[in-house]
Scaffold this motif. Structure first.
Motif, mmCIF file in Angstrom:
data_model
loop_
_atom_site.group_PDB
_atom_site.id
_atom_site.type_symbol
_atom_site.label_atom_id
_atom_site.label_comp_id
_atom_site.label_asym_id
_atom_site.label_seq_id
_atom_site.Cartn_x
_atom_site.Cartn_y
_atom_site.Cartn_z
ATOM 1 N N PRO A 68 0.797 -1.229 0.000
ATOM 2 C CA PRO A 68 0.000 0.000 0.000
ATOM 3 C C PRO A 68 0.829 1.279 0.000
ATOM 4 N N ARG A 69 2.141 1.168 0.259
ATOM 5 C CA ARG A 69 3.056 2.313 0.290
ATOM 6 C C ARG A 69 2.622 3.349 1.330
ATOM 7 N N ARG A 70 2.258 2.849 2.513
ATOM 8 C CA ARG A 70 1.867 3.743 3.608
ATOM 9 C C ARG A 70 2.677 3.456 4.869
ATOM 10 N N GLY A 71 3.843 2.844 4.724
ATOM 11 C CA GLY A 71 4.660 2.541 5.883
ATOM 12 C C GLY A 71 4.660 1.061 6.208
ATOM 13 N N LEU A 72 5.636 0.655 7.038
ATOM 14 C CA LEU A 72 5.849 -0.762 7.316
ATOM 15 C C LEU A 72 4.644 -1.422 7.965
ATOM 16 N N SER A 73 4.002 -0.747 8.913
ATOM 17 C CA SER A 73 2.858 -1.362 9.591
ATOM 18 C C SER A 73 1.724 -1.653 8.619
ATOM 19 N N ALA A 74 1.488 -0.743 7.690
ATOM 20 C CA ALA A 74 0.436 -0.957 6.693
ATOM 21 C C ALA A 74 0.776 -2.124 5.783
ATOM 22 N N VAL A 75 2.056 -2.277 5.439
ATOM 23 C CA VAL A 75 2.469 -3.402 4.595
ATOM 24 C C VAL A 75 2.285 -4.721 5.352
ATOM 25 N N ARG A 76 2.652 -4.719 6.632
ATOM 26 C CA ARG A 76 2.478 -5.939 7.424
ATOM 27 C C ARG A 76 0.995 -6.295 7.540
ATOM 28 N N ASN A 77 0.139 -5.298 7.690
ATOM 29 C CA ASN A 77 -1.298 -5.582 7.738
ATOM 30 C C ASN A 77 -1.792 -6.160 6.424
ATOM 31 N N THR A 78 -1.240 -5.694 5.308
ATOM 32 C CA THR A 78 -1.603 -6.259 4.009
ATOM 33 C C THR A 78 -1.290 -7.748 3.969
ATOM 34 N N SER A 79 -0.117 -8.118 4.480
ATOM 35 C CA SER A 79 0.252 -9.537 4.473
ATOM 36 C C SER A 79 -0.616 -10.337 5.439
ATOM 37 N N LEU A 80 -0.924 -9.765 6.613
ATOM 38 C CA LEU A 80 -1.793 -10.462 7.569
ATOM 39 C C LEU A 80 -3.171 -10.733 6.967
ATOM 40 N N LYS A 81 -3.729 -9.735 6.293
ATOM 41 C CA LYS A 81 -5.060 -9.889 5.711
ATOM 42 C C LYS A 81 -5.067 -10.895 4.566
ATOM 43 N N ALA A 82 -3.943 -10.969 3.849
ATOM 44 C CA ALA A 82 -3.879 -11.872 2.700
ATOM 45 C C ALA A 82 -3.579 -13.308 3.099
ATOM 46 N N ALA A 83 -3.085 -13.529 4.311
ATOM 47 C CA ALA A 83 -2.670 -14.862 4.738
ATOM 48 C C ALA A 83 -3.850 -15.829 4.762
ATOM 49 N N ARG A 84 -3.666 -17.008 4.180
ATOM 50 C CA ARG A 84 -4.724 -18.025 4.155
ATOM 51 C C ARG A 84 -4.456 -19.148 5.139
ATOM 52 N N GLY A 85 -3.303 -19.118 5.808
ATOM 53 C CA GLY A 85 -2.943 -20.189 6.719
ATOM 54 C C GLY A 85 -3.645 -20.093 8.058
ATOM 55 N N HIS A 86 -3.534 -21.148 8.840
ATOM 56 C CA HIS A 86 -4.056 -21.137 10.208
ATOM 57 C C HIS A 86 -3.110 -20.359 11.129
ATOM 58 N N PHE A 87 -1.828 -20.348 10.752
ATOM 59 C CA PHE A 87 -0.812 -19.628 11.523
ATOM 60 C C PHE A 87 -0.012 -18.753 10.572
ATOM 61 N N ALA A 88 0.605 -17.722 11.119
ATOM 62 C CA ALA A 88 1.435 -16.819 10.324
ATOM 63 C C ALA A 88 2.801 -16.699 10.982
ATOM 64 N N ASP A 186 -0.543 -1.442 14.321
ATOM 65 C CA ASP A 186 -0.947 -0.051 14.462
ATOM 66 C C ASP A 186 -0.238 0.763 13.382
ATOM 67 N N GLU A 187 -0.995 1.227 12.396
ATOM 68 C CA GLU A 187 -0.394 1.891 11.245
ATOM 69 C C GLU A 187 0.088 3.305 11.551
ATOM 70 N N ARG A 188 -0.128 3.769 12.778
ATOM 71 C CA ARG A 188 0.428 5.070 13.172
ATOM 72 C C ARG A 188 1.875 4.942 13.638
ATOM 73 N N LEU A 189 2.323 3.711 13.895
ATOM 74 C CA LEU A 189 3.673 3.491 14.413
ATOM 75 C C LEU A 189 4.658 3.276 13.269
ATOM 76 N N ARG A 190 5.801 3.959 13.349
ATOM 77 C CA ARG A 190 6.882 3.745 12.384
ATOM 78 C C ARG A 190 7.920 2.770 12.915
ATOM 79 N N ILE A 191 8.023 2.643 14.232
ATOM 80 C CA ILE A 191 8.917 1.675 14.859
ATOM 81 C C ILE A 191 8.135 0.981 15.977
ATOM 82 N N GLY A 192 8.676 -0.144 16.461
ATOM 83 C CA GLY A 192 8.052 -0.834 17.586
ATOM 84 C C GLY A 192 6.720 -1.468 17.272
ATOM 85 N N GLU A 193 6.421 -1.630 15.972
ATOM 86 C CA GLU A 193 5.104 -2.165 15.614
ATOM 87 C C GLU A 193 4.959 -3.634 16.005
ATOM 88 N N ASP A 194 6.053 -4.393 15.946
ATOM 89 C CA ASP A 194 5.981 -5.805 16.346
ATOM 90 C C ASP A 194 5.737 -5.927 17.852
#
Length: 346
Positions: A68-88, A186-194
């Motif tokens: 989405p080009r809105r920062g690392l947290s937004a990219v990680r959320n994109t991957s979480l939403k796209a995940a089809r597995g039971h675990f990530a 949290d897409e407002r965070l640039r660091i410490g998102e994990d």
């Protein structure tokens, strides 16, 4: 693939062409094969996407998505939403996995039933023909599998803290738990998102299990993501800490309050360093006078700056050098074998 895989390996990438092949190969060579590998390319200007497409063409388990080009947290959320597995499982695009990384994580899940699991980690760096390594979490406390409670997780996540910080480990998540409790980055965070996501999951009831096997290999290199803490970064972390839901008294509440004070001290530390650089030493003393964390962080920064100038820091120990001129898969095996040798024979 039609059936949902057991594990989705989630990778975000931006200008990662130099290392992403090794990362993807290490994911593809997992002993646990019921997986998908979701790579989100967030606007790379190099040939990252082309490298990923080559893997997509030869392994149907690999998927390439646009970020989405809105920062690392937004990219990680994109991957979480796209995940089809039971675990990530999280894998950064410049790191690599031991071939049994997922196997050991899932075995730990079967034994303990935790919603979050993480193995120990090896930091490594290739310098010419040399491979240097360091175990991330060392000492008796980290030699055995054990649960990590929210109180310990918060205490070990302080800015400037000593010892291993569990927030740096790369976890395996139970996706159904995250989704049922509305937990995402949290897409407002640039660091410490994990750190923030894991803590909010724990506050929602998730159990965290640490496993001592060092099966995640964190690569250090000149292009590694790193930057100085900015005021905006710290203010974002402080806002997140002020919103953590926990009891009004008790140990956890005290730890969360200590984290807020730690972040406030880190903000004062930034002001103090700026005052010192401006030659305003009296102001610097006043800023740190009433705040132990600000004073400790400032003294630590001054010590590190002085130590670097006079060469006090010792280099990381040398381990087994990897072979050169090999095909990618063989080179990856050489690196992992070298790392395992260094871990088992320090």
């Amino acid at each position: 693939m039609t059936a949902a895989p057991l594990v989705s390996i989630l990778m975000v990438a931006r200008n990662a062409a130099l290392f992403i092949d090794a990362a993807i190969v290490s994911a593809r060579e997992q002993s646990l094969t019921d997986i998908e590998i979701v790579v989100v390319d967030d606007g790379s200007s190099d040939c990252t996407a082309q490298h990923v497409r080559a893997h997509v063409a030869t392994d149907s388990r690999v998927r390439l998505l646009e970020g989405p080009r809105r920062g690392l947290s937004a990219v990680r959320n994109t991957s979480l939403k796209a995940a089809r597995g039971h675990f990530a499982a999280i894998l950064d695009s410049d790191d690599i996995l031991h071939p049994r990384h997922l196997e050991w994580l899932m075995a730990g899940r079967v034994r303990g039933g935790a919603e979050i699991l993480a193995t120990n980690m090896v930091e490594f760096q290739e310098e010419g023909s040399r491979l240097t390594t360091r175990i991330f979490a060392e000492g008796p406390l980290w030699n055995d599998a054990r649960p990590i409670e929210a109180e310990e997780y918060v205490e070990r996540g302080m800015i400037g803290g000593k010892g291993a910080l569990p927030g740096y480990l790369k976890p395996l998540f139970d996706l159904s738990f995250l989704r049922a409790n509305g937990v995402g980055y949290d897409e407002r965070l640039r660091i410490g998102e994990d750190f923030d996501l894991v803590l909010r999951a724990m506050l929602a009831g998730a159990r965290y299990l640490y496993l001592p096997e060092p099966t995640y290999y964190y690569r250090r290199h000149v292009a590694s993501t790193s930057h100085r803490l900015s005021r905006a970064d710290l203010e974002g972390l402080l806002r997140a800490a002020q919103a953590y839901p926990c009891e009004t008294d008790g140990t956890l509440a005290a730890k969360v309050q200590a984290r807020r004070e730690n972040l406030e001290g880190a903000l004062l530390h930034l002001d103090t360093i700026a005052a010192i650089k401006d030659g305003k030493l009296i102001r610097a003393l006043r800023l740190t006078a009433g705040h132990p964390d600000a004073r400790r962080l400032t003294l630590s920064s001054l010590y590190e700056a002085t130590a670097k100038r006079i060469g006090l820091f010792r280099p990381v120990r040398q381990a087994v050098p990897p072979a050169h001129g090999e095909p990618l898969a063989e080179r990856l095996r050489s690196i992992t074998q070298g790392l395992q040798s260094a871990v088992l024979n320090p």
